[in-house]
Design an enzyme around this catalytic site. Structure first.
Site, PDB file in Angstrom:
ATOM      1  N   ALA A  12       6.127 -10.939  -3.408  1.00  0.00           N
ATOM      2  CA  ALA A  12       7.296 -11.796  -3.610  1.00  0.00           C
ATOM      3  C   ALA A  12       7.068 -13.238  -3.165  1.00  0.00           C
ATOM      4  O   ALA A  12       7.716 -13.735  -2.240  1.00  0.00           O
ATOM      5  CB  ALA A  12       8.518 -11.195  -2.892  1.00  0.00           C
ATOM      6  N   ASP A  49      -3.300  11.704   1.491  1.00  0.00           N
ATOM      7  CA  ASP A  49      -4.063  10.473   1.688  1.00  0.00           C
ATOM      8  C   ASP A  49      -3.855   9.913   3.090  1.00  0.00           C
ATOM      9  O   ASP A  49      -4.774   9.376   3.694  1.00  0.00           O
ATOM     10  CB  ASP A  49      -3.629   9.421   0.655  1.00  0.00           C
ATOM     11  CG  ASP A  49      -4.065   9.815  -0.732  1.00  0.00           C
ATOM     12  OD1 ASP A  49      -5.158  10.377  -0.870  1.00  0.00           O
ATOM     13  OD2 ASP A  49      -3.294   9.570  -1.679  1.00  0.00           O
ATOM     14  N   GLY A  50      -2.624  10.037   3.598  1.00  0.00           N
ATOM     15  CA  GLY A  50      -2.329   9.551   4.947  1.00  0.00           C
ATOM     16  C   GLY A  50      -3.238  10.237   5.962  1.00  0.00           C
ATOM     17  O   GLY A  50      -3.732   9.601   6.898  1.00  0.00           O
ATOM     18  N   ASN A  56      -7.964   1.375   2.733  1.00  0.00           N
ATOM     19  CA  ASN A  56      -7.050   0.994   1.647  1.00  0.00           C
ATOM     20  C   ASN A  56      -6.825  -0.521   1.601  1.00  0.00           C
ATOM     21  O   ASN A  56      -7.182  -1.167   0.647  1.00  0.00           O
ATOM     22  CB  ASN A  56      -5.671   1.641   1.837  1.00  0.00           C
ATOM     23  CG  ASN A  56      -5.534   2.971   1.121  1.00  0.00           C
ATOM     24  OD1 ASN A  56      -6.425   3.374   0.374  1.00  0.00           O
ATOM     25  ND2 ASN A  56      -4.425   3.656   1.339  1.00  0.00           N
ATOM     26  N   GLU A  57      -6.170  -1.017   2.651  1.00  0.00           N
ATOM     27  CA  GLU A  57      -5.793  -2.429   2.625  1.00  0.00           C
ATOM     28  C   GLU A  57      -5.332  -2.912   3.993  1.00  0.00           C
ATOM     29  O   GLU A  57      -5.087  -2.134   4.906  1.00  0.00           O
ATOM     30  CB  GLU A  57      -4.655  -2.699   1.621  1.00  0.00           C
ATOM     31  CG  GLU A  57      -3.257  -2.371   2.080  1.00  0.00           C
ATOM     32  CD  GLU A  57      -2.955  -0.898   2.136  1.00  0.00           C
ATOM     33  OE1 GLU A  57      -2.808  -0.381   3.260  1.00  0.00           O
ATOM     34  OE2 GLU A  57      -2.878  -0.258   1.087  1.00  0.00           O
ATOM     35  N   TYR A  60      -0.809   0.458  -2.015  1.00  0.00           N
ATOM     36  CA  TYR A  60       0.152  -0.653  -1.843  1.00  0.00           C
ATOM     37  C   TYR A  60      -0.092  -1.746  -2.889  1.00  0.00           C
ATOM     38  O   TYR A  60       0.830  -2.275  -3.523  1.00  0.00           O
ATOM     39  CB  TYR A  60      -0.024  -1.229  -0.431  1.00  0.00           C
ATOM     40  CG  TYR A  60       1.204  -1.822   0.200  1.00  0.00           C
ATOM     41  CD1 TYR A  60       2.219  -2.379  -0.577  1.00  0.00           C
ATOM     42  CD2 TYR A  60       1.343  -1.841   1.583  1.00  0.00           C
ATOM     43  CE1 TYR A  60       3.344  -2.930   0.024  1.00  0.00           C
ATOM     44  CE2 TYR A  60       2.460  -2.392   2.179  1.00  0.00           C
ATOM     45  CZ  TYR A  60       3.460  -2.932   1.407  1.00  0.00           C
ATOM     46  OH  TYR A  60       4.556  -3.466   2.006  1.00  0.00           O
ATOM     47  N   ASN A  61      -1.375  -2.098  -3.079  1.00  0.00           N
ATOM     48  CA  ASN A  61      -1.732  -3.147  -4.041  1.00  0.00           C
ATOM     49  C   ASN A  61      -1.100  -2.929  -5.411  1.00  0.00           C
ATOM     50  O   ASN A  61      -0.624  -3.861  -6.047  1.00  0.00           O
ATOM     51  CB  ASN A  61      -3.263  -3.179  -4.161  1.00  0.00           C
ATOM     52  CG  ASN A  61      -3.748  -4.042  -5.311  1.00  0.00           C
ATOM     53  OD1 ASN A  61      -3.667  -5.259  -5.257  1.00  0.00           O
ATOM     54  ND2 ASN A  61      -4.230  -3.400  -6.371  1.00  0.00           N
ATOM     55  N   LYS A  62      -1.099  -1.666  -5.850  1.00  0.00           N
ATOM     56  CA  LYS A  62      -0.549  -1.362  -7.181  1.00  0.00           C
ATOM     57  C   LYS A  62       0.966  -1.607  -7.195  1.00  0.00           C
ATOM     58  O   LYS A  62       1.502  -2.132  -8.172  1.00  0.00           O
ATOM     59  CB  LYS A  62      -0.877   0.085  -7.562  1.00  0.00           C
ATOM     60  CG  LYS A  62      -0.436   0.457  -8.961  1.00  0.00           C
ATOM     61  CD  LYS A  62      -0.917   1.853  -9.309  1.00  0.00           C
ATOM     62  CE  LYS A  62      -0.534   2.219 -10.737  1.00  0.00           C
ATOM     63  NZ  LYS A  62       0.906   2.237 -10.957  1.00  0.00           N
ATOM     64  N   SER A  63       1.626  -1.244  -6.095  1.00  0.00           N
ATOM     65  CA  SER A  63       3.081  -1.449  -6.031  1.00  0.00           C
ATOM     66  C   SER A  63       3.470  -2.922  -6.107  1.00  0.00           C
ATOM     67  O   SER A  63       4.573  -3.242  -6.514  1.00  0.00           O
ATOM     68  CB  SER A  63       3.656  -0.898  -4.725  1.00  0.00           C
ATOM     69  OG  SER A  63       3.302   0.429  -4.530  1.00  0.00           O
TER      70      SER A  63
HETATM   71  P1  NAP Z   1       2.822   7.102   2.673  1.00  0.00           P
HETATM   72  O1  NAP Z   1       4.135   6.429   2.781  1.00  0.00           O
HETATM   73  O2  NAP Z   1       2.745   8.583   2.548  1.00  0.00           O
HETATM   74  O3  NAP Z   1       1.967   6.427   1.477  1.00  0.00           O
HETATM   75  C1  NAP Z   1       2.574   6.041   0.318  1.00  0.00           C
HETATM   76  C2  NAP Z   1       1.967   6.753  -0.877  1.00  0.00           C
HETATM   77  O4  NAP Z   1       0.691   6.158  -1.170  1.00  0.00           O
HETATM   78  C3  NAP Z   1       1.710   8.236  -0.673  1.00  0.00           C
HETATM   79  O5  NAP Z   1       2.107   8.909  -1.847  1.00  0.00           O
HETATM   80  C4  NAP Z   1       0.214   8.312  -0.461  1.00  0.00           C
HETATM   81  O6  NAP Z   1      -0.363   9.561  -0.820  1.00  0.00           O
HETATM   82  C5  NAP Z   1      -0.223   7.228  -1.402  1.00  0.00           C
HETATM   83  N1  NAP Z   1      -1.571   6.684  -1.209  1.00  0.00           N
HETATM   84  C6  NAP Z   1      -2.215   6.417  -0.054  1.00  0.00           C
HETATM   85  N2  NAP Z   1      -3.434   5.897  -0.322  1.00  0.00           N
HETATM   86  C7  NAP Z   1      -3.552   5.856  -1.669  1.00  0.00           C
HETATM   87  C8  NAP Z   1      -4.563   5.408  -2.547  1.00  0.00           C
HETATM   88  N3  NAP Z   1      -5.708   4.895  -2.092  1.00  0.00           N
HETATM   89  N4  NAP Z   1      -4.341   5.473  -3.889  1.00  0.00           N
HETATM   90  C9  NAP Z   1      -3.183   5.962  -4.365  1.00  0.00           C
HETATM   91  N5  NAP Z   1      -2.181   6.394  -3.586  1.00  0.00           N
HETATM   92  C10 NAP Z   1      -2.358   6.337  -2.247  1.00  0.00           C
HETATM   93  O7  NAP Z   1       1.950   6.602   3.937  1.00  0.00           O
HETATM   94  P2  NAP Z   1       0.497   7.088   4.318  1.00  0.00           P
HETATM   95  O8  NAP Z   1       0.218   8.417   3.687  1.00  0.00           O
HETATM   96  O9  NAP Z   1       0.349   6.922   5.779  1.00  0.00           O
HETATM   97  O10 NAP Z   1      -0.448   6.038   3.576  1.00  0.00           O
HETATM   98  C11 NAP Z   1      -0.579   4.738   4.030  1.00  0.00           C
HETATM   99  C12 NAP Z   1      -0.688   3.871   2.811  1.00  0.00           C
HETATM  100  O11 NAP Z   1       0.589   3.788   2.194  1.00  0.00           O
HETATM  101  C13 NAP Z   1      -1.053   2.435   3.085  1.00  0.00           C
HETATM  102  O12 NAP Z   1      -2.441   2.280   3.217  1.00  0.00           O
HETATM  103  C14 NAP Z   1      -0.504   1.756   1.861  1.00  0.00           C
HETATM  104  O13 NAP Z   1      -1.468   1.687   0.826  1.00  0.00           O
HETATM  105  C15 NAP Z   1       0.599   2.672   1.370  1.00  0.00           C
HETATM  106  N6  NAP Z   1       1.884   1.973   1.409  1.00  0.00           N
HETATM  107  C16 NAP Z   1       2.452   1.646   0.228  1.00  0.00           C
HETATM  108  C17 NAP Z   1       3.629   0.931   0.185  1.00  0.00           C
HETATM  109  C18 NAP Z   1       4.201   0.578  -1.136  1.00  0.00           C
HETATM  110  O14 NAP Z   1       3.634   1.013  -2.150  1.00  0.00           O
HETATM  111  N7  NAP Z   1       5.269  -0.175  -1.171  1.00  0.00           N
HETATM  112  C19 NAP Z   1       4.252   0.530   1.377  1.00  0.00           C
HETATM  113  C20 NAP Z   1       3.641   0.877   2.594  1.00  0.00           C
HETATM  114  C21 NAP Z   1       2.443   1.593   2.589  1.00  0.00           C
HETATM  115  P3  NAP Z   1      -0.064  10.916   0.055  1.00  0.00           P
HETATM  116  O15 NAP Z   1       1.283  11.340  -0.416  1.00  0.00           O
HETATM  117  O16 NAP Z   1      -1.148  11.870  -0.368  1.00  0.00           O
HETATM  118  O17 NAP Z   1      -0.109  10.543   1.509  1.00  0.00           O
HETATM  119 MN    MN Z   2       1.357  10.098   3.123  1.00  0.00          MN
END
Ligand code: NAP
Ligand code: MN
Length: 280
Positions: A197, A57-58, A134-135, A175-178
């Protein structure tokens, strides 16, 4: 007179956008060889009709931002080489089948909503306009983030906490789900704001639950000026200027995916988060 002599096959222009993992590079070179050998496809990184992202996804998010001034002209396809791959429909062992689908392309697509972001700075410089798949989040690196939240021009709440996450329907599983937001089907043209939070007590109060707005509304966040505020747009860090306000709304633009095979959204959600755990 058209007697066939002047007929030339117009090839479909393909860009391949991979991450630098060895498995992705291998798939990307296999793919570019097949595209080069095809009579109806050609590689064109600058002006593609279809962008194939190879990774997770990244990678798809980076591909989207790389081509984000061409979203109306481009369709995306994702090949998955490990990780989660929520946006990616093809496995790395299906390159051949994907190329066959590209060769029989008839323009089929599915589109999803995007998030418009307008950032105004207190240095009176020009605003920035961005679009997220995404967000976008606004957070504070340390200490409490303090911000006023407006819906349209109505002052809705004063927020205190770690931050706020404003997401699209396809971003609602990220992120939204988390942070406890709802998963929204991308058939809704909607934007969701979820809290990170928040502080809630006798003194400070926020709504406490995620909210979802329609295309006719916007959310404006006015953070208390701080050097430690951080603004993100998908995987990107946006700023090093002091932020005055950020306005979010559903974009008029959408992202298009080439729809050769279509995994139903809820099946995609199930595959990513539940999988085989459907016990009685
Ligand atoms: P990453 O750290 O690899 O992303 C975190 C996880 O989110 C990975 O497993 C990624 O899938 C998955 N993901 C990304 N978009 C998704 C979606 N639309 N639906 C479900 N899962 C999704 O970083 P990245 O690959 O550069 O992705 C950036 C995204 O990470 C941001 O847009 C944000 O949504 C998310 N993120 C989440 C958190 C959190 O949950 N606490 C914190 C920071 C960022 P892949 O393994 O296929 O890359
Ligand atoms: Mn990723």
């Amino acid at each position: 007179m058209l007697n066939g002599i002047n007929k030339r096959v117009k090839r479909m222009r393909i860009a391949i956008y991979g991450n630098d993992k060895p498995t992705s590079s291998k798939v990307a070179s296999e793919l570019s060889k097949l595209v080069n050998d095809s009579k109806v496809l050609e590689l064109d990184e600058l002006n593609p009709e279809v962008v194939i992202s190879v990774g997770g996804d990244g990678t798809l998010l980076s591909a989207f931002h790389h081509y984000d001034d061409m979203t109306e002209k481009v369709r995306f396809v994702g090949i998955h080489t490990g990780h989660l791959g929520f946006y990616t429909d093809w496995r790395d062992n299906e390159v051949q089948q994907l190329v066959e689908s590209l060769e029989h392309d008839n323009g089929q697509s599915v589109s999803y909503p995007l998030l418009d972001i307008e950032v105004n700075y207190s240095d009176e410089g020009k605003p920035d306009y961005m679009v997220a798949l995404n967000e976008s989040t606004i957070k504070k690196m340390f200490g409490t983030m303090v911000a006023k939240v407006y819906i349209k021009d109505y002052l809705f709440e004063s927020f205190r906490g770690d931050g706020l996450c404003i997401s699209t329907p396809t971003g609602s599983t990220a992120y939204n789900k988390s942070v406890g937001g709802a998963i929204i089907s991308p058939k809704f043209n909607a934007v969701q704001m979820a809290e990170m939070a928040s502080i809630n007590n006798r003194v400070f109060r926020t709504i406490g639950s995620p909210i979802i707005i329609p295309p006719t509304e916007s959310i404006t966040i006015v953070p208390q000026v701080s050097l430690h505020n951080v603004l993100t747009c998908d995987q990107l860090l946006v700023m090093d200027r002091p932020i005055k306000s950020i306005t979010y709304k559903i974009s008029k633009r959408r992202i298009y995916f080439a729809k050769y095979r279509h995994t139903h959204f809820w099946e995609r959600v199930n595959n990513s988060f539940i999988g085989d755990n459907l016990n009685d």
